[in-house]
Design a protein around this motif. Sequence first.
Motif, mmCIF file in Angstrom:
data_model
loop_
_atom_site.group_PDB
_atom_site.id
_atom_site.type_symbol
_atom_site.label_atom_id
_atom_site.label_comp_id
_atom_site.label_asym_id
_atom_site.label_seq_id
_atom_site.Cartn_x
_atom_site.Cartn_y
_atom_site.Cartn_z
ATOM 1 N N ILE A 389 -26.050 -48.671 96.797
ATOM 2 C CA ILE A 389 -26.837 -47.526 97.269
ATOM 3 C C ILE A 389 -25.973 -46.599 98.122
ATOM 4 O O ILE A 389 -26.035 -45.368 97.991
ATOM 5 C CB ILE A 389 -28.063 -48.020 98.052
ATOM 6 N N GLY A 390 -25.158 -47.160 99.003
ATOM 7 C CA GLY A 390 -24.269 -46.339 99.819
ATOM 8 C C GLY A 390 -23.283 -45.557 98.962
ATOM 9 O O GLY A 390 -23.032 -44.369 99.210
ATOM 10 N N SER A 391 -22.738 -46.203 97.933
ATOM 11 C CA SER A 391 -21.800 -45.530 97.030
ATOM 12 C C SER A 391 -22.503 -44.411 96.268
ATOM 13 O O SER A 391 -21.927 -43.334 96.052
ATOM 14 C CB SER A 391 -21.199 -46.536 96.043
ATOM 15 N N LEU A 392 -23.744 -44.658 95.864
ATOM 16 C CA LEU A 392 -24.513 -43.642 95.140
ATOM 17 C C LEU A 392 -24.770 -42.417 96.026
ATOM 18 O O LEU A 392 -24.599 -41.271 95.591
ATOM 19 C CB LEU A 392 -25.839 -44.228 94.663
ATOM 20 N N ILE A 393 -25.166 -42.655 97.283
ATOM 21 C CA ILE A 393 -25.418 -41.544 98.208
ATOM 22 C C ILE A 393 -24.128 -40.750 98.442
ATOM 23 O O ILE A 393 -24.127 -39.509 98.425
ATOM 24 C CB ILE A 393 -25.984 -42.069 99.540
#
Length: 469
Positions: A389-393
């Motif tokens: 999720i952090g990488s996606l954001i």
Amino acid sequence: MAAPSPTDNKNHKFLGRLSLPERRFVADALRAETVGGVLLLVAAVAALIWANTPGISNSYLTVRDFHFGPAALGLDLSVQHWAADGLLAVFFFVAGIELKRELVAGDLRDPKAAALPVIAAVCGMAAPALVYVLVNQTAGGSLAGWAVPTATDIAFALAVLAVIGTSLPSALRAFLLTLAVVDDLFAIIIIAVFFTETIDFLALGGAVVGLVIFWFLLHKGVRGWYVYVPLALVIWGLMYNSGVHATIAGVAMGLMLRCSRKEGEEHSPGEHIEHLVRPVSAGLAVPLFALFSAGVSLSDEAITQVFTRPETLGVVLGLVVGKTIGIFGGTWLAARFTRASLNEDLAWPDVFAVASLAGIGFTVSLLIGELAFAGDAVLTDEVKAAVLIGSLIAAVIACALLKLRDRKYRALTEAEERDDDLDGIPDIYEEHTPEFHLRMAKIYEEKAAEHRRRAEAAAGSSTDSTRPA
């Protein structure tokens, strides 16, 4: 006075034009990384679908946890562990070669040129760790995962660029690649120092002896994959049984390869081996690791946990906020105190966008997450979900920032690649040589003559059509 060579690079500005050999190396390396990154992206999506689809999700766990291998040698491992400890050794082998090349033939060989990207990379690892620690210290979480958000996945970052169609000038791509190389170096040190609990000194001694033999054979110029591959497998097995993470063996062997060219050599042995092994790493090893590591639950409850549990929130904020602030802040301060001037074709918002793109942490972040919370399967999966999720954001933010300047990037890239005289060397590297101006004048004369011939032919055909029969 002799004309400057096309490979000369007198521009020492930050993010200035690369020398022609360096530009070609960066282009080749990033082309392979982009293809591998797309496969990595596909593997991660496949893992998430497989692990979250009712009816087949149990089969994912069955395959991931299936054990095989020679138990007598201490290698009866699950598929997931074979991917993390075995296949990623190939990835780190290539990383070791990249690091060696940067140190002896790339930008890192010059301390002045290396200062900015190295400082940026160090700050880009320290800031995410600090963000994680602050979040967990405040909320009473575990500090064990401080290293999870410190890594950047260059392949995944380039895959994102490939998917959205954003081009970057070679200087920005080289900066991103150098960040990733230094990032990998410190990730290796973190894994070796902080995630080694007990050491079997007999097995470690055997691995060291194997590495000495590996170096000696290289030094004597012995050739043949049938010599090095079995020896590498023995070294890897001993390193795994020593308690030190087995990927360290891959790095050590990569660093031993010679990456400087001797007279008459088109490619050094390190460059040649990297060219052969990189497709295996990018096309097979890393995607398979992603397939068996990224398959975590993404239910509403799991996603809620990501933003409410301190360990997972620390990972997300570390990747999205810590990476960006660390890399951009470190670069800006270093440039200010070293009085380095930014390339006039670029601006500080470009550096900020690349810094946010570096917040895409995947391969090494997932690996460190597994090591940091090895005793807690639930928390391990939640941390993996936080990495995703952090990488996606970070990817969404970076893409939005880069798209704002995409027209400028495309113009710079086209200028770098323009070759009107078709001699295989971009014109921008020859524009100050007399020979270049003579060739260009001849080309323009030929084009003008061709234009006149076409105009005369058109005028003649027009006269014929108006002549009475």
